[in-house]
Scaffold this motif. Sequence first.
Motif, PDB file in Angstrom:
ATOM      1  N   ALA A  39       1.022  -1.321   0.172  1.00 18.43           N
ATOM      2  CA  ALA A  39      -0.059   0.123   0.049  1.00 18.43           C
ATOM      3  C   ALA A  39       0.942   1.175   0.117  1.00 18.43           C
ATOM      4  O   ALA A  39       0.760   2.255  -0.601  1.00 18.43           O
ATOM      5  CB  ALA A  39      -0.765   0.020   1.188  1.00 18.43           C
ATOM      6  N   GLY A  46      -0.906   4.474   3.163  1.00 17.44           N
ATOM      7  CA  GLY A  46      -0.351   3.004   2.969  1.00 17.44           C
ATOM      8  C   GLY A  46      -0.449   2.648   4.730  1.00 17.44           C
ATOM      9  O   GLY A  46      -0.932   1.370   5.052  1.00 17.44           O
ATOM     10  N   ILE A  96      -4.101   1.966   5.668  1.00 14.71           N
ATOM     11  CA  ILE A  96      -4.543   0.675   5.278  1.00 14.71           C
ATOM     12  C   ILE A  96      -4.004  -0.454   6.108  1.00 14.71           C
ATOM     13  O   ILE A  96      -4.697  -1.356   6.255  1.00 14.71           O
ATOM     14  CB  ILE A  96      -4.273   0.323   3.676  1.00 14.71           C
ATOM     15  CG1 ILE A  96      -5.090   1.468   2.730  1.00 14.71           C
ATOM     16  CG2 ILE A  96      -4.436  -0.878   3.258  1.00 14.71           C
ATOM     17  CD1 ILE A  96      -4.580   1.439   1.144  1.00 14.71           C
TER      18      ILE A  96
END
Length: 558
Positions: free
Chosen positions: A400, A409, A412
């Motif tokens: 990510a 990222g 996530i």
Amino acid sequence: MKNFTTKYVKSDIKSGLVVFLVALPLCLGIALASGAPLFSGIISGVVAGIVVGALSGSQLSVSGPAAGLTAIVLAAIASLGSFEAFLLAGFLAGIIQITLGFVKAGVLSNYLPSNVIEGMLAAIGIIIILSQLPHAVGFDEMHEGDYFFINADGQHQIFVTLANTINYIHPGALLVVLASLTVLIAFKKVPFLMRLKSIPGALIAVLVGIAINETLKATGSSLVISQEHLVNLPIPESMNQFWNQFSMPDFSQIVNIDVWVVALTIAAVASIETLLCIEAADKMDPLKRYTNTNRELKAQGVGNMLSCLIGGIPVTSVIVRTSANVNSGGRTKIAAISHGFFLMIAVLAIPSLLNKIPLASLAAVLLVVGYKLASPRIFIHMWHNSKKFQFIPFLVTVVAIVFTDLLVGVGIGLAVSVYFILRGNLKLAYFFKKDKHTKGETIQMELAQEVSFLNKAAIKQTFAHLPENSKVVLDASATVYIDYDVLQLIKDFVNEGAAERNITVELIGFRREYNIENSITYVNSIVSDNGAPVSPTVVTNGTKIPSNVLKVQELAMV
């Protein structure tokens, strides 16, 4: 002031010199990887050494421009449109860090999942490697608003850039990067060189790069690396020109929401990286001292405010410099402060020598740094640690960050990690479906190591699906913690729910030392009213519990 005892001064100054030799190529290389002016890396190194070193509560930690921030700086300069706007974001990040220190947020890093942190560091390592491959082969041209992997619109173009790199390979740069990598690897693998702890491999690698290119230049070789592929620090002819190298934040961008987003991102990541490094530094400290993390956040905040105010990039506590400090004999903050002074003297006294450094040599240093962060051993370790609860969130975080940006990222990765945590907590070691069990059957229920309130719904559902006239063995032998609500649920089931459906319940492993009031507990045997132990007993509906058996109401679970 006992930490400043004179017995450590000699070793601290020597260690400061070693850290300076490690930091010099890293300051230039990280600035290069960040898409910032190379001089900004020197500024941040000097400020981090002298100012943060003096204010920090850590005696061993050494701060400087961090590899962990390169992805953010690289993206932010492109998205904000100017280096001066980015400096404002860094200045604001410093204010945010100081605020975090005052509100005692230094403990927050303890609550971040290690798999996400490991994934973030591995992703940063991959980004460093990808960003340095063009420099390693002599492709150093950048168009306005095009900082290698992020175009003017802020979109990733990693594979496009790498594909273009193949068409611009410079043989001389390739020779230098291979020679520099050989030196760096040799300092890690060759026993004789490994013993030379006072000589950093990064410095030798850079000197080898300079020597190779100067030899090519002296022999008139066509492989010589031209000036545009070398470090290009301004050489001031007067103090006025020297001061003109510094930049100021663009305070007119103070109302730009994107500037504040970048500031929050820098503050968060820089603070996390600093706190992680401080924890590592305390573990390495031979004198076993403890660092006040809230004071450290304040020191880093002041450092970032000053660095970005005069044209430097953001700084954090850095594990590479810190480990070099400890291994070289540094024992007090004099080492960190002296390394900052050595950096300042170098940029003032030998800028001509610095401008002979091939960017390919700096790329080699950063390739090794990136490899350490994203080593295959880290991926293997996370895989063996736990394929589901550790490796999947770790890998998702890596992918990510590489294909979006660091903030998205990490978000996530956190979401995936929390999902698996919740999923794991909601599961019971044994789940029942009513139609899969028959009357009179003995059913074993083993509780997990930690049973929190998140498990309550699953346990309640399990009790509801137990068939009538069956026997249940409830085993808590492996359990170290059971939430009060769960204990109450078990108690209510044994006293009432099981009795209504003629279910026999056997309690195993409920430990007395839980000592939770009004809850159920038991060790490996049930004790009588007078305290005498008896064999594990069965509590059955309709059966009067004899006097030598501890009543369920009196049991307490640890």
